[in-house]
Scaffold this motif. Structure first.
Motif, PDB file in Angstrom:
ATOM      1  N   SER A  24       0.793  -1.231   0.000  1.00 32.12           N
ATOM      2  CA  SER A  24       0.000   0.000   0.000  1.00 32.12           C
ATOM      3  C   SER A  24       0.827   1.283   0.000  1.00 32.12           C
ATOM      4  O   SER A  24       0.252   2.370   0.085  1.00 32.12           O
ATOM      5  CB  SER A  24      -0.941  -0.001   1.211  1.00 32.12           C
ATOM      6  N   PHE A  27       0.299   2.944  -5.605  1.00 30.71           N
ATOM      7  CA  PHE A  27      -0.953   2.465  -6.177  1.00 30.71           C
ATOM      8  C   PHE A  27      -0.714   1.986  -7.601  1.00 30.71           C
ATOM      9  O   PHE A  27       0.320   2.282  -8.221  1.00 30.71           O
ATOM     10  CB  PHE A  27      -2.049   3.526  -6.109  1.00 30.71           C
ATOM     11  N   TYR A  40      -7.378  -1.690 -11.170  1.00 29.28           N
ATOM     12  CA  TYR A  40      -6.702  -0.651 -10.392  1.00 29.28           C
ATOM     13  C   TYR A  40      -6.717  -1.079  -8.929  1.00 29.28           C
ATOM     14  O   TYR A  40      -7.533  -1.911  -8.507  1.00 29.28           O
ATOM     15  CB  TYR A  40      -7.337   0.724 -10.583  1.00 29.28           C
ATOM     16  N   SER A  41      -5.806  -0.516  -8.141  1.00 28.67           N
ATOM     17  CA  SER A  41      -5.748  -0.877  -6.722  1.00 28.67           C
ATOM     18  C   SER A  41      -6.758  -0.050  -5.941  1.00 28.67           C
ATOM     19  O   SER A  41      -7.016   1.125  -6.243  1.00 28.67           O
ATOM     20  CB  SER A  41      -4.336  -0.672  -6.177  1.00 28.67           C
ATOM     21  N   ASN A  43      -6.651   1.345  -3.171  1.00 28.03           N
ATOM     22  CA  ASN A  43      -6.166   2.519  -2.443  1.00 28.03           C
ATOM     23  C   ASN A  43      -5.913   3.726  -3.342  1.00 28.03           C
ATOM     24  O   ASN A  43      -5.337   4.720  -2.895  1.00 28.03           O
ATOM     25  CB  ASN A  43      -4.888   2.178  -1.676  1.00 28.03           C
ATOM     26  N   ILE A  44      -6.314   3.648  -4.599  1.00 27.43           N
ATOM     27  CA  ILE A  44      -6.038   4.739  -5.540  1.00 27.43           C
ATOM     28  C   ILE A  44      -6.632   6.059  -5.054  1.00 27.43           C
ATOM     29  O   ILE A  44      -6.066   7.134  -5.260  1.00 27.43           O
ATOM     30  CB  ILE A  44      -6.561   4.379  -6.957  1.00 27.43           C
ATOM     31  N   SER A 225      -3.351  -3.537  -0.380  1.00 24.82           N
ATOM     32  CA  SER A 225      -4.521  -2.978  -1.062  1.00 24.82           C
ATOM     33  C   SER A 225      -4.992  -3.936  -2.150  1.00 24.82           C
ATOM     34  O   SER A 225      -4.193  -4.416  -2.960  1.00 24.82           O
ATOM     35  CB  SER A 225      -4.171  -1.620  -1.679  1.00 24.82           C
TER      36      SER A 225
END
Length: 739
Positions: A24, A27, A40-41, A43-44, A225
């Motif tokens: 994390s 990203f 996409y992760s 935590n973006i 994440s």
């Protein structure tokens, strides 16, 4: 309660390439070939202020102004185009600005996707690592002693990155590791000399260390994440092998926590494309090293890898030359002496000199001749009986004889390692070498027999790596030092020389020649069968398939099948012609004339380069002394060997072959060397057998007859042929003819 059985073997099947999440501290955005966001992760949103719209399925250009507001339009596509042409190592890292903070954008490819990883460009390092690398490298390499080189490296890397502990960790053949050098804070207990079980770094993790040469785990306590994407529920998962942010195995995270480690950083050490070991760095508080600093550290690892390779190769070459000289001397002795037994056992150079052994035995013509330290005659007789019943291969070796043959426990001090070369299975004739027991006490970091614990949490069985890392000693008995590649090659070379000498001196009275005669007669019958019983129906098959292919009503699938029949017929026809050629060699009379090898080789290399489309082939032709031989047959020998050299090195960049001749007191020797795919050392004894193809050459065209033809022609000229090769390091074929 879930009763599923779990242990650290689970590490070998844990999906660490496709963890479905990332670390994390950065990203991830994943786009496809059309620049559309596919993953996409989660935590973006911690890093980007995105409009309240779905990202999946949107073009990356829709958020480019947010992830690079000062960058030109379409800059990500430009980075990908440039990286695909020149390599992403030329673009990484790309410095950008996100919400007023400096970030590194790292681009890599995963199958049909492109990974866009964003990491902070700040680092916990206070020093400019790039400026320190040059000075550190010179201090690393100041000492030629290998151990001092490792010690210097550990100290220099600790001074650069200032982790609490820096270790150089070397892998053994069985996968377990040992700390061979260490630099640490003074308040930490030393780990130098400790061994760790193979399960600590399982095979699939070691493979990934060859893909990514550095690996940072910034904080073992940080929550990873998740990666979001429509396709994550399908059978195809997102492969993060090339990712910098790839999440860490939960088992490994727990392992680090159990040691009290908060952050780790590793640099891979590679020896001839294989993982030799790691520079493993531990910190007891979280640490982050940015991408540029990690790349600078990677350079140190690459330079150390090169130094290791050079020092080890230098040592190997010295050993190889010593063994080679011993085999050459034994070969001369066998050709000059009336007794092969005397030539191998009573000269200044004996069987004992072709490997690092303490004992050797020659079992030949109903005699047992002992050299050095060996079991007594009665025990040897029992061992030979066991060998005769058990050993099926031409060469056989072990470093734990007493485990395979319990009676050897009585003399394991002198014979824990054994190498057997079978001269004649039917006549029970062998050469046997012995290595003594190598008693050693291994200091393990915890009991290797108890590498894991299983905890019950929330009604589930949970794997938990061992918590105890207290020093645990194990004494290894009944084991010798291993048989090195240099020793195996040396004995294989001697095997060829002994076979050649035996055939020269006793070809008419030995059982081997009776079997060869029978084999030749059977081959003649087989050749006749091929000529009359196979070629005609094969021609018929090919003719009918060609007629059917002219039928315009045939479907494309049917035409494809007919085309495969046609191609297979051609391949079978080629095999038949080569087998017939192999048979004819034995009957053909020799017409010896002087042969200009220089011209012959130049013409063949030119023609074969065109045939195999090897435009970038680098050819070196050295001395080419004139040979006395049958021009057609000698041309066929060089054609087969050069064809193989070019064919099997085409995947190298660049492909290289070299041809060199030399003259000794008794022989003219030619060598043909390539930098191709090489041959597994275990398959070297069978490389000249009819229809024998190597495992790593199955997808390359060939019939397995060419080298058998080479051997038969060379032996018809009273010469000899042998090969020296290693996987992925090329091959050298040698031809020796009498002067």
């Amino acid at each position: 309660m879930n009763n599923t059985f779990v242990d650290l073997n689970n590490c070998n099947i844990e999906p660490i390439r496709i963890p479905g999440q990332i670390q994390s501290h950065g990203f991830l955005i994943v786009i496809d070939q059309n620049q559309i966001i596919r993953f996409y992760s989660e935590n973006i949103h911690n890093y980007l202020k995105l409009p309240g719209v779905a990202l999946l399925g949107q073009p990356i250009s829709s958020i480019e102004p947010i992830i690079g507001k000062n960058e030109p339009p379409n800059f990500i596509n430009q980075l990908i185009v440039f990286g695909r042409i020149n390599g992403f190592d030329q673009t990484n890292p790309f410095q950008t600005d996100i919400q007023g903070q400096a970030f590194h954008l790292i681009v890599s490819q995963s199958e049909e996707y492109f990974l866009l990883e964003f990491e902070p460009s700040h680092s916990d390092l206070r020093l400019d690592i790039q400026k320190m690398v040059g000075r550190s490298i010179s201090e690393m390499l100041a000492d030629k002693n290998l151990q001092n080189l490792l010690n210097n490296t550990a100290q220099q890397i600790k001074s650069i990155i200032n982790y609490d502990r820096v270790m150089i960790y070397k892998f053994a053949e069985d996968g377990h590791g040992e700390v061979v050098a260490e630099a640490r804070n003074t308040d930490l207990a030393p780990w130098l000399g400790l061994h760790y079980p193979a399960s600590d770094i399982p095979q699939q993790a070691r493979e990934l260390y060859k893909v990514n040469l550095t690996r940072i785990i910034a904080d073992v306590h940080a929550e990873p994440s998740k990666i979001l994407g429509e396709e994550l529920d399908s059978e195809k998962s997102l492969d993060l092998s090339s990712s910098q942010l790839r999440a860490v195995s939960p088992i490994h995270i727990q392992y680090l926590k159990n040691m009290g480690v908060c952050s780790s950083f590793s640099i891979s050490l590679i020896y001839h494309k294989e993982l030799w070991g790691l520079i493993a760095c531990h910190n007891y508080s979280p640490r982050f090293i940015n991408y540029k600093s990690r790349e600078s550290a990677k350079l140190i690892g690459q330079i150390l890898s090169s130094a290791l390779e050079f020092r080890q190769d230098e040592e190997n070459q010295s050993t190889y030359e010593r063994y080679k000289a011993a085999v050459s001397e034994l070969s001369r002795n066998m050709l000059q002496s009336m007794s092969i037994e005397d030539a191998l056992t009573i000269s200044d150079i004996t069987l004992m000199d072709v490997a690092d052994v303490t004992g050797a035995v020659l079992v030949y013509e109903n005699n047992i001749t002992k050299l050095g330290v060996t079991p007594d005659t009665e025990r040897l007789s029992n061992l030979i009986s066991w060998i005769n019943e058990t050993v099926k291969e031409p060469i056989y070796y072990t470093q734990e004889l007493s485990k395979l043959y319990p009676e050897a426990t009585a003399y394991k001090q002198m014979a824990s390692g054994m190498f057997v070369y079978t001269i004649s299975k039917e006549l029970s004739e062998y050469v046997i070498w012995f290595k003594p027991e190598q008693l050693q006490t291994i200091q393990w970091a915890g009991n290797p027999e108890k590498p894991a614990e299983v905890d019950v949490r929330d009604g589930l069985l949970t794997i938990s790596p061992r918590k105890s890392f207290e020093n645990w000693a194990e004494t290894v008995v009944g084991t010798s030092t291993s048989w090195s590649n240099s020793e195996i090659k040396s004995i294989l070379r001697l095997k060829g020389e002994i076979t050649y000498a035996i055939n020269q001196k006793a070809s008419e009275i030995r059982m081997l020649n009776e079997k060869l005669k029978q084999a030749y007669e059977e081959l003649d019958t087989f050749s006749f069968t091929i000529s009359h019983d196979l070629k005609n129906p094969l021609t018929t098959i090919k003719s009918y398939s060609q007629i059917l292919m002219r039928d315009k009503s045939m479907s494309p699938e049917s035409l494809k099948i007919l085309d495969r029949i046609n191609a297979s017929s051609d391949k079978m026809d080629q095999m038949i012609r080569e087998v017939l050629e192999y048979s004819r060699i034995g009957k053909s009379a020799l017409t010896k004339v002087p042969i200009d090898i220089q011209t012959l080789v130049e013409e063949q290399v030119r023609d074969l380069s065109v045939a195999y489309e090897a435009c970038d082939l680098e050819t070196t032709i050295g001395e080419t002394p004139v040979l006395q031989g049958d021009p057609v047959m000698i041309s066929q020998v060089f054609s087969n060997l050069l064809s193989n050299a070019i064919k099997y090195s085409r995947r190298s960049n660049p492909a290289k072959i070299s041809i060199h001749g030399s003259i000794t007191d008794t022989e003219i020797v030619y060598s043909i060397t390539d930098n191709g795919i090489g041959i597994d050392i275990k398959q070297l004894p069978t490389v000249f057998e009819l229809f024998k193809r190597m495992d790593n050459a199955k997808d390359i065209e060939g019939t397995g007859v060419g080298l058998a033809i080479v051997k038969r022609i060379v032996e018809k000229h009273q010469g000899k042929v042998w090969v020296d090769s290693e996987l992925d390091r090329g091959s050298t074929f040698y031809l020796a003819f009498r002067r």
